[in-house]
Motif scaffolding. Structure first.
Motif, PDB file in Angstrom:
ATOM      1  N   THR A  35       2.588   6.110 -14.770  1.00 50.96           N
ATOM      2  CA  THR A  35       2.484   4.656 -14.881  1.00 50.96           C
ATOM      3  C   THR A  35       3.837   4.099 -15.333  1.00 50.96           C
ATOM      4  O   THR A  35       4.661   4.820 -15.883  1.00 50.96           O
ATOM      5  N   HIS A  36       4.027   2.817 -15.103  1.00 49.65           N
ATOM      6  CA  HIS A  36       5.204   2.151 -15.663  1.00 49.65           C
ATOM      7  C   HIS A  36       4.750   0.851 -16.308  1.00 49.65           C
ATOM      8  O   HIS A  36       3.752   0.247 -15.891  1.00 49.65           O
ATOM      9  N   GLY A  37       5.492   0.425 -17.311  1.00 54.19           N
ATOM     10  CA  GLY A  37       5.157  -0.809 -18.008  1.00 54.19           C
ATOM     11  C   GLY A  37       6.306  -1.219 -18.915  1.00 54.19           C
ATOM     12  O   GLY A  37       7.277  -0.474 -19.083  1.00 54.19           O
TER      13      GLY A  37
ATOM     14  N   GLY B  72      -1.885  -6.704  -6.882  1.00 55.36           N
ATOM     15  CA  GLY B  72      -1.434  -5.378  -6.467  1.00 55.36           C
ATOM     16  C   GLY B  72      -1.314  -4.370  -7.579  1.00 55.36           C
ATOM     17  O   GLY B  72      -0.896  -3.255  -7.337  1.00 55.36           O
ATOM     18  N   LEU B  73      -1.672  -4.732  -8.789  1.00 57.20           N
ATOM     19  CA  LEU B  73      -1.576  -3.755  -9.865  1.00 57.20           C
ATOM     20  C   LEU B  73      -2.948  -3.141 -10.098  1.00 57.20           C
ATOM     21  O   LEU B  73      -3.959  -3.829 -10.018  1.00 57.20           O
ATOM     22  N   LEU B  74      -2.972  -1.886 -10.373  1.00 61.98           N
ATOM     23  CA  LEU B  74      -4.233  -1.224 -10.671  1.00 61.98           C
ATOM     24  C   LEU B  74      -4.355  -1.122 -12.186  1.00 61.98           C
ATOM     25  O   LEU B  74      -3.672  -0.340 -12.824  1.00 61.98           O
TER      26      LEU B  74
ATOM     27  N   PRO C  30       0.996  -1.013 -18.860  1.00 60.61           N
ATOM     28  CA  PRO C  30       1.211   0.199 -18.057  1.00 60.61           C
ATOM     29  C   PRO C  30       0.271   0.186 -16.850  1.00 60.61           C
ATOM     30  O   PRO C  30      -0.914  -0.101 -17.003  1.00 60.61           O
ATOM     31  N   HIS C  31       0.803   0.469 -15.692  1.00 61.92           N
ATOM     32  CA  HIS C  31      -0.004   0.421 -14.463  1.00 61.92           C
ATOM     33  C   HIS C  31       0.688   1.237 -13.384  1.00 61.92           C
ATOM     34  O   HIS C  31       1.853   1.595 -13.514  1.00 61.92           O
ATOM     35  N   VAL C  32      -0.036   1.511 -12.314  1.00 58.41           N
ATOM     36  CA  VAL C  32       0.604   1.896 -11.052  1.00 58.41           C
ATOM     37  C   VAL C  32       0.343   0.770 -10.073  1.00 58.41           C
ATOM     38  O   VAL C  32      -0.720   0.156 -10.103  1.00 58.41           O
ATOM     39  N   ASP C  33       1.292   0.474  -9.234  1.00 57.32           N
ATOM     40  CA  ASP C  33       1.043  -0.493  -8.167  1.00 57.32           C
ATOM     41  C   ASP C  33       0.088   0.198  -7.195  1.00 57.32           C
ATOM     42  O   ASP C  33       0.283   1.358  -6.830  1.00 57.32           O
ATOM     43  N   THR C  34      -0.953  -0.526  -6.804  1.00 54.41           N
ATOM     44  CA  THR C  34      -2.073   0.069  -6.064  1.00 54.41           C
ATOM     45  C   THR C  34      -1.596   0.940  -4.901  1.00 54.41           C
ATOM     46  O   THR C  34      -0.842   0.489  -4.044  1.00 54.41           O
TER      47      THR C  34
HETATM   48 FE   LIG Z   1       4.672  -2.240 -11.109  1.00 57.10          FE
END
Ligand SMILES: [Fe+2]
Ligand SMILES: O=C(O)CCC(=O)C(=O)O
Length: 245
Positions: free
Chosen positions: A155-157, A223-225, A103-107
């Protein structure tokens, strides 16, 4: 594109962005013509095109030349009527069965608009904001744009597992999947959303700097946070996030 009538708000969708025949030709290229990096067996692997982001300057790395979009990729670039220009960065990822993405947000600061094209087998994507959860079935050949809340505040994952349980309760086996992520750089490199949990600009302004985030360049997670471990969810997935640089 049409907005999905679900939470999170802001998921725009286009079914059959390409034909099944076109997809089959692409899969053939992915399987036989591309040279993929070696990673952990069974893990997700990525190839990058376009500009490379420089984590020191928060801009395009002047030392790494633009990697032109290969011939097979050209027809898959969203038309300029969508965002006014082609994306600056494109990432092709291969997910063998069982692979996922934490799970992340793209920065937020670096990237503005974000699209993803799914190819091969379908997979369930999990969106999450605090205790709110939502699942989207990523059907092959569908183009998804994450905007608004889905882009910034959830977030998405994709869970690391061999099967997905669908909304009707049936169980679907995972198979080979590829996705193409398209990213447009954000002018000025600062996001104004103010989300202290998910926005790196807001975190920087609040004096929160995560050492590991900017000092390591992880080609598979460009680019992923990465998010800190969520103590409410001690599953393997969130630990995997913490383990990633
Ligand atoms: Fe993403
Ligand atoms: O595989 C996907 O569809 C999404 C991948 C993703 O979230 C990303 O590359 O940032």
């Amino acid at each position: 594109m049409e907005e999905l009538p679900i939470e999170p708000q802001g998921i725009l969708w286009q079914t059959d962005f390409i034909t099944a025949e076109h997809e089959a030709r692409l899969v053939q290229i992915f399987r036989t013509k591309l040279v993929w990096p070696d990673v952990r067996p069974g893990g997700r692997i990525s190839l990058h095109y376009g500009y490379t982001f420089d984590y020191k300057t928060f801009g395009v790395d002047p030392d790494i030349p633009f990697k032109p979009f290969p011939d097979w990729l050209q027809p898959l670039i969203p038309p300029t009527t969508y965002e006014g220009r082609p994306p600056e960065q494109v990432c092709l990822q291969y997910y063998p069965p069982g692979a996922g993405i934490p799970p992340h947000v793209d920065t937020h600061s670096i990237y503005d608009q974000l699209y993803s094209l799914s190819l091969g087998a379908p997979v369930m994507m999990q969106f999450r904001r605090g205790d709110d959860r939502s699942e989207v079935d990523l059907a092959p050949r569908s183009l998804m744009k994450m905007s608004g809340d889905s882009r910034l505040h959830w977030t998405h994952g994709i869970k690391k597992r061999k099967t997905d349980t669908l909304s009707d309760g049936s169980v679907r086996l995972r198979e080979d999947r590829w996705s193409i992520t398209y990213r447009w750089l954000r002018a000025g490199g600062e996001c104004e959303c103010g989300d202290a949990k998910l926005c790196d600009t807001a975190q920087r302004r609040n004096g929160v700097e995560r050492e590991y985030r900017w000092k390591t360049y992880d080609a598979d997670n460009v680019g992923l946070l990465p998010l800190p471990v969520d103590t409410k969810d001690s599953g393997a997935e969130s630990q995997a996030v913490a383990a990633e640089p």
